[in-house]
Design a protein around this motif. Structure first.
Motif, short mmCIF file in Angstrom:
data_model
loop_
_atom_site.label_atom_id
_atom_site.label_comp_id
_atom_site.label_asym_id
_atom_site.label_seq_id
_atom_site.Cartn_x
_atom_site.Cartn_y
_atom_site.Cartn_z
N TRP A 290 -27.64 43.13 -66.96
CA TRP A 290 -28.29 41.97 -67.05
C TRP A 290 -28.74 41.50 -68.38
O TRP A 290 -28.69 40.39 -68.66
N ARG A 291 -29.71 42.24 -68.85
CA ARG A 291 -30.14 41.87 -70.20
C ARG A 291 -29.13 41.75 -71.31
O ARG A 291 -29.17 40.93 -71.98
N GLY A 292 -27.99 42.46 -71.18
CA GLY A 292 -27.05 42.38 -72.25
C GLY A 292 -26.26 40.99 -71.96
O GLY A 292 -26.06 40.26 -72.75
N ALA A 293 -25.96 40.71 -70.55
CA ALA A 293 -25.47 39.41 -70.22
C ALA A 293 -26.05 38.22 -70.71
O ALA A 293 -25.65 37.37 -71.28
N VAL A 294 -27.56 38.09 -70.50
CA VAL A 294 -28.49 37.09 -70.71
C VAL A 294 -28.51 36.71 -72.41
O VAL A 294 -28.49 35.70 -72.58
N VAL A 295 -28.79 37.93 -73.06
CA VAL A 295 -28.69 37.84 -74.61
C VAL A 295 -27.51 37.26 -75.06
O VAL A 295 -27.66 36.52 -75.91
N VAL A 296 -26.43 37.97 -74.67
CA VAL A 296 -25.04 37.54 -75.42
C VAL A 296 -24.74 36.02 -74.71
O VAL A 296 -24.15 35.09 -75.64
N VAL B 133 -26.97 33.54 -74.08
CA VAL B 133 -27.72 32.61 -74.92
C VAL B 133 -27.29 32.47 -76.40
O VAL B 133 -26.86 31.34 -77.03
N ILE B 134 -26.62 33.73 -76.92
CA ILE B 134 -26.02 33.76 -78.26
C ILE B 134 -24.59 32.96 -78.39
O ILE B 134 -24.35 32.25 -79.17
N ILE B 135 -24.04 33.19 -77.16
CA ILE B 135 -22.71 32.42 -77.37
C ILE B 135 -22.91 30.68 -77.14
O ILE B 135 -22.38 30.07 -77.74
N ALA B 136 -23.91 30.64 -76.30
CA ALA B 136 -24.24 28.99 -75.98
C ALA B 136 -24.72 28.49 -77.29
O ALA B 136 -24.34 27.40 -77.35
N ALA B 137 -25.39 29.30 -78.07
CA ALA B 137 -25.98 28.68 -79.14
C ALA B 137 -25.17 28.52 -80.13
O ALA B 137 -25.08 27.61 -80.90
N THR B 138 -24.14 29.34 -80.40
CA THR B 138 -23.18 29.34 -81.19
C THR B 138 -22.25 28.41 -80.96
O THR B 138 -21.66 27.30 -81.73
N VAL B 139 -21.90 28.04 -79.75
CA VAL B 139 -20.86 27.06 -79.34
C VAL B 139 -21.54 25.45 -79.50
O VAL B 139 -21.06 24.56 -80.14
N PHE B 140 -22.94 25.29 -79.14
CA PHE B 140 -23.81 24.29 -79.33
C PHE B 140 -23.91 24.02 -80.94
O PHE B 140 -23.56 22.55 -81.21
N SER B 141 -23.99 24.93 -81.62
CA SER B 141 -24.31 24.62 -83.09
C SER B 141 -23.04 24.11 -83.81
O SER B 141 -22.88 23.29 -84.50
N VAL B 142 -21.88 25.00 -83.56
CA VAL B 142 -20.55 24.39 -83.90
C VAL B 142 -19.84 23.07 -83.61
O VAL B 142 -19.38 22.20 -84.36
N LEU B 143 -20.28 22.78 -82.26
CA LEU B 143 -19.59 21.56 -81.56
C LEU B 143 -20.53 20.19 -81.84
O LEU B 143 -20.25 19.15 -81.81
N LEU B 144 -22.09 20.66 -81.61
CA LEU B 144 -22.83 19.37 -81.65
C LEU B 144 -24.02 19.52 -82.73
O LEU B 144 -24.09 18.68 -83.57
N GLY B 145 -24.88 20.41 -82.27
CA GLY B 145 -26.03 20.54 -83.14
C GLY B 145 -27.33 19.57 -82.74
O GLY B 145 -27.01 18.69 -81.61
N ALA B 146 -28.50 19.74 -83.14
CA ALA B 146 -29.42 19.05 -82.61
C ALA B 146 -29.55 17.47 -83.07
O ALA B 146 -28.74 17.28 -84.28
N ARG B 147 -30.24 16.62 -82.32
CA ARG B 147 -30.17 15.27 -82.64
C ARG B 147 -30.77 14.94 -84.02
O ARG B 147 -31.77 15.57 -84.34
N PRO B 148 -30.61 13.97 -84.75
CA PRO B 148 -31.33 13.91 -86.05
C PRO B 148 -32.84 13.49 -86.17
O PRO B 148 -33.52 13.94 -86.81
N ASP B 149 -33.06 12.90 -85.15
CA ASP B 149 -34.68 12.63 -84.88
C ASP B 149 -35.38 13.55 -83.95
O ASP B 149 -36.45 13.24 -83.55
N ILE B 150 -34.98 14.72 -84.02
CA ILE B 150 -35.58 15.84 -82.89
C ILE B 150 -36.91 15.97 -83.22
O ILE B 150 -37.70 16.10 -82.20
N ALA B 151 -37.45 15.88 -84.49
CA ALA B 151 -38.89 16.17 -84.66
C ALA B 151 -39.82 15.02 -84.20
O ALA B 151 -40.71 15.23 -83.60
N ILE B 152 -39.09 13.74 -84.18
CA ILE B 152 -39.86 12.66 -83.70
C ILE B 152 -39.84 12.73 -82.10
O ILE B 152 -40.85 12.47 -81.38
N ALA B 153 -38.74 12.83 -81.62
CA ALA B 153 -38.40 13.09 -80.19
C ALA B 153 -39.23 14.25 -79.60
O ALA B 153 -39.86 13.76 -78.45
N ALA B 154 -39.46 15.38 -80.41
CA ALA B 154 -40.44 16.33 -79.89
C ALA B 154 -41.94 15.97 -79.46
O ALA B 154 -42.48 16.65 -78.89
#
Length: 212
Positions: A25-31, A33-54
């Motif tokens: 379970w630990r390995g599955a969760v860590v990997v 999250v890493i896969i999701a973060a990688t796919v997200f970074s490659v395909l989308l990325g954070a919105r430009p105004d994230i600092a303001i939106a936050a």
């Protein structure tokens, strides 16, 4: 041997063979999250105004809901990997995220003018949401289903669906930082549909991947 003794023996055997469940379970969760973060970074990325939106409550509330879903679904998933678990006691945990988003929707309906409800619900990124939450979540879902194979779930279809909810929660958490639609009405509608896609895929896959 009585049924409950057989179940306990099978559960003990599943813990003795292969990768220990905690490690799986630990390995599955860590990997995942890493896969999701990688796919997200490659395909989308954070919105430009994230600092303001936050600095806005509505933007941060999206993460409260998605993280609550990921955490509660993962907890339930771990419980379902045990053959002796009573599924009725797990239902309240699955209700945490829906209760949060329904509360957010109710509050928005109170404070927002009625003539804006439709535009808030439809938003501007519904198709993007329906596309990318499943894309980001499919890798995590596969890993969670593989982790299930190290257990002995008595309800593989249900366990697969919950794996889809957990993967959807992870994916939606990343996607929320890209999405410019912060309305609880939008989240309750389109995030739910996108996550339901993963839950459906998980349920179908769990019947074959997680059965024993």
């Amino acid at each position: 041997m009585e049924t409950h003794e057989l179940i306990k023996a099978l559960a003990a055997d599943s813990r003795r063979t292969g990768v220990p469940m905690n490690t799986a379970w630990r390995g599955a969760v860590v990997v995942a999250v890493i896969i999701a973060a990688t796919v997200f970074s490659v395909l989308l990325g954070a919105r430009p105004d994230i600092a303001i939106a936050a600095q806005t409550v509505r933007f941060l509330f999206k993460f409260v809901v998605t993280i609550a879903l990921a955490a509660s679904a993962f907890f339930v998933l771990r419980m379902l990997s045990r053959p002796e678990i009573d599924t009725r006691g797990l239902l309240p945990y699955i209700g945490i995220a829906p209760a949060l988003i329904l509360a957010g929707v109710a509050l928005e309906l109170i404070v927002a003018p009625a003539d804006t409800w439709s535009s808030r619900l439809v938003g501007t990124n519904s198709l993007v949401c329906l596309t990318f939450i499943p894309l980001i979540g499919i890798g995590p879902l596969a890993l969670l289903l593989l982790a299930l194979r190290h257990g002995a779930p008595s309800h593989p279809t249900l366990a697969g669906a919950i794996a889809g909810l957990a993967a959807g929660g992870i994916a939606a958490t990343f996607y929320a930082s890209h999405c410019t639609d912060d309305s609880p009405l939008f989240v309750a509608t389109w995030y739910t549909i996108a996550i339901a896609i993963l839950a459906f895929v998980g349920a179908l896959s769990g019947r074959y991947v997680a059965r024993w």
